[in-house]
Design an enzyme around this catalytic site. Structure first.
Site, PDB file in Angstrom:
ATOM      1  N   HIS A 126       0.831  -1.212   0.000  1.00  0.00           N
ATOM      2  CA  HIS A 126       0.000   0.000   0.000  1.00  0.00           C
ATOM      3  C   HIS A 126       0.866   1.264   0.000  1.00  0.00           C
ATOM      4  CE1 HIS A 126      -3.692   2.302   1.285  1.00  0.00           C
ATOM      5  NE2 HIS A 126      -2.769   3.087   1.845  1.00  0.00           N
ATOM      6  N   GLU A 127       1.861   1.313   0.895  1.00  0.00           N
ATOM      7  CA  GLU A 127       2.691   2.526   0.997  1.00  0.00           C
ATOM      8  C   GLU A 127       3.526   2.748  -0.257  1.00  0.00           C
ATOM      9  OE1 GLU A 127       2.212   4.789   3.231  1.00  0.00           O
ATOM     10  OE2 GLU A 127       0.834   3.508   4.342  1.00  0.00           O
ATOM     11  N   HIS A 130       1.636   4.715  -2.615  1.00  0.00           N
ATOM     12  CA  HIS A 130       1.728   6.165  -2.347  1.00  0.00           C
ATOM     13  C   HIS A 130       3.064   6.722  -2.818  1.00  0.00           C
ATOM     14  CE1 HIS A 130      -2.023   6.414  -0.248  1.00  0.00           C
ATOM     15  NE2 HIS A 130      -1.637   5.813   0.870  1.00  0.00           N
ATOM     16  N   HIS A 136      -5.828   7.147  -2.580  1.00  0.00           N
ATOM     17  CA  HIS A 136      -6.682   6.044  -2.163  1.00  0.00           C
ATOM     18  C   HIS A 136      -7.705   5.696  -3.233  1.00  0.00           C
ATOM     19  CE1 HIS A 136      -5.431   6.723   2.241  1.00  0.00           C
ATOM     20  NE2 HIS A 136      -4.733   5.758   1.684  1.00  0.00           N
TER      21      HIS A 136
HETATM   22  N1  TQI Z   1      -1.636   5.561   7.036  1.00  0.00           N
HETATM   23  C1  TQI Z   1      -2.279   6.351   6.092  1.00  0.00           C
HETATM   24  C2  TQI Z   1      -2.165   5.671   4.695  1.00  0.00           C
HETATM   25  O1  TQI Z   1      -1.063   5.390   4.234  1.00  0.00           O
HETATM   26  C3  TQI Z   1      -1.746   7.755   6.000  1.00  0.00           C
HETATM   27  C4  TQI Z   1      -2.681   8.555   5.170  1.00  0.00           C
HETATM   28  C5  TQI Z   1      -3.892   9.000   5.528  1.00  0.00           C
HETATM   29  C6  TQI Z   1      -2.490   8.946   3.824  1.00  0.00           C
HETATM   30  N2  TQI Z   1      -4.458   9.686   4.465  1.00  0.00           N
HETATM   31  C7  TQI Z   1      -3.612   9.650   3.437  1.00  0.00           C
HETATM   32  C8  TQI Z   1      -1.471   8.757   2.943  1.00  0.00           C
HETATM   33  C9  TQI Z   1      -3.745  10.166   2.137  1.00  0.00           C
HETATM   34  C10 TQI Z   1      -1.604   9.262   1.646  1.00  0.00           C
HETATM   35  C11 TQI Z   1      -2.747   9.963   1.250  1.00  0.00           C
HETATM   36  O2  TQI Z   1      -3.192   5.453   4.121  1.00  0.00           O
HETATM   37  S1  TQI Z   1      -2.369   4.303   7.786  1.00  0.00           S
HETATM   38  C12 TQI Z   1      -3.640   1.184   5.667  1.00  0.00           C
HETATM   39  C13 TQI Z   1      -4.913   0.474   5.410  1.00  0.00           C
HETATM   40  C14 TQI Z   1      -2.444   2.952   6.703  1.00  0.00           C
HETATM   41  C15 TQI Z   1      -3.615   2.298   6.475  1.00  0.00           C
HETATM   42  O3  TQI Z   1      -1.447   3.979   8.806  1.00  0.00           O
HETATM   43  O4  TQI Z   1      -3.693   4.642   8.187  1.00  0.00           O
HETATM   44  C16 TQI Z   1      -2.490   0.720   5.104  1.00  0.00           C
HETATM   45  C17 TQI Z   1      -1.289   2.495   6.146  1.00  0.00           C
HETATM   46  F1  TQI Z   1      -5.264   0.548   4.148  1.00  0.00           F
HETATM   47  F2  TQI Z   1      -4.795  -0.797   5.700  1.00  0.00           F
HETATM   48  F3  TQI Z   1      -5.853   0.956   6.156  1.00  0.00           F
HETATM   49  C18 TQI Z   1      -1.297   1.368   5.332  1.00  0.00           C
HETATM   50 CL1  TQI Z   1      -2.505  -0.707   4.126  1.00  0.00          CL
HETATM   51 ZN    ZN Z   2      -2.959   5.037   2.238  1.00  0.00          ZN
END
Ligand code: TQI
Ligand code: ZN
Ligand code: ZN
Length: 169
Positions: A126-127, A130, A136
């Site tokens: 996922h990261e 980004h 998303h």
């Molecule tokens: N971190 C968020 C994410 O990477 C950080 C974030 C929030 C973000 N809004 C954003 C990043 C908008 C970019 C653009 O989404 S998290 C998941 C999942 C997170 C969540 O820690 O909430 C994953 C990180 F999808 F599982 F909920 C990885 Cl896979």
């Molecule tokens: Zn994300």
């Protein structure tokens, strides 16, 4: 449906063989590094991009590290659950993970008895999305969907993820 960051930033044509390095502060075991290698391969398989690990953290395009609490970029981590990781839009390359999560590296997350265990490979795929410029997605099965059910693993790109990344690269 997939999305991009505003202004759709991407890695330029001149920078498509990307390097990555792990923060020297972390001294990660090889099985942890292998998780990231597999996660990068998901994206290199469907784009012209390549990802190569190098030793020099300062020279790497993508800088990966596990950090705790406030780590100097204005986006402090928060301990168990909540924010798990974050990555910034191209061409920042910063990819940070919360060092206080209970990361599952090789184990089978679906057999974990802990309600706070998080599958590292799922978060890494996922990261990296980004890092490459994806925002998303509204498609629940996609890697870029903004939530993941506890105790599950999601490492295979959905058609929606592939369509999104192939618009950029
Ligand atoms: N971190 C968020 C994410 O990477 C950080 C974030 C929030 C973000 N809004 C954003 C990043 C908008 C970019 C653009 O989404 S998290 C998941 C999942 C997170 C969540 O820690 O909430 C994953 C990180 F999808 F599982 F909920 C990885 Cl896979
Ligand atoms: Zn994300
Ligand atoms: Zn950070």
């Amino acid at each position: 449906h997939y999305s991009f960051f505003s202004n759709s930033p991407e890695w330029p044509d001149s920078q498509r063989n990307l390097t990555y390095a792990f923060s020297p502060e972390n001294r990660l075991p090889n099985n942890t590094k292998a998780v990231f290698s597999r996660a990068f391969q998901r994206w290199s398989a469907v784009t012209p991009l390549t990802f190569t690990e190098i030793d020099s953290y300062p020279y790497a395009d993508i800088k990966i590290g596990f950090f705790v609490g406030d780590h100097g970029d204005g986006e402090a981590f928060d301990g168990t659950l909540g924010t798990l990781a974050h990555a910034f839009a191209p061409t920042s390359g910063l990819f940070h993970l919360d060092g206080e999560e209970e990361w599952v590296v090789d184990g089978d997350i679906t057999k974990s008895k802990s309600s706070t265990a998080i599958d590292l490979e799922s978060v890494a795929v996922h990261e990296i999305g980004h890092v490459l410029g994806l925002g998303h997605s509204s498609v629940e099965d996609s890697i870029m969907y903004p939530s993941i059910a506890a105790g599950t693993r999601k490492t295979v790109l959905a058609d929606d993820d592939i369509q999104g990344i192939q618009v950029l690269y």
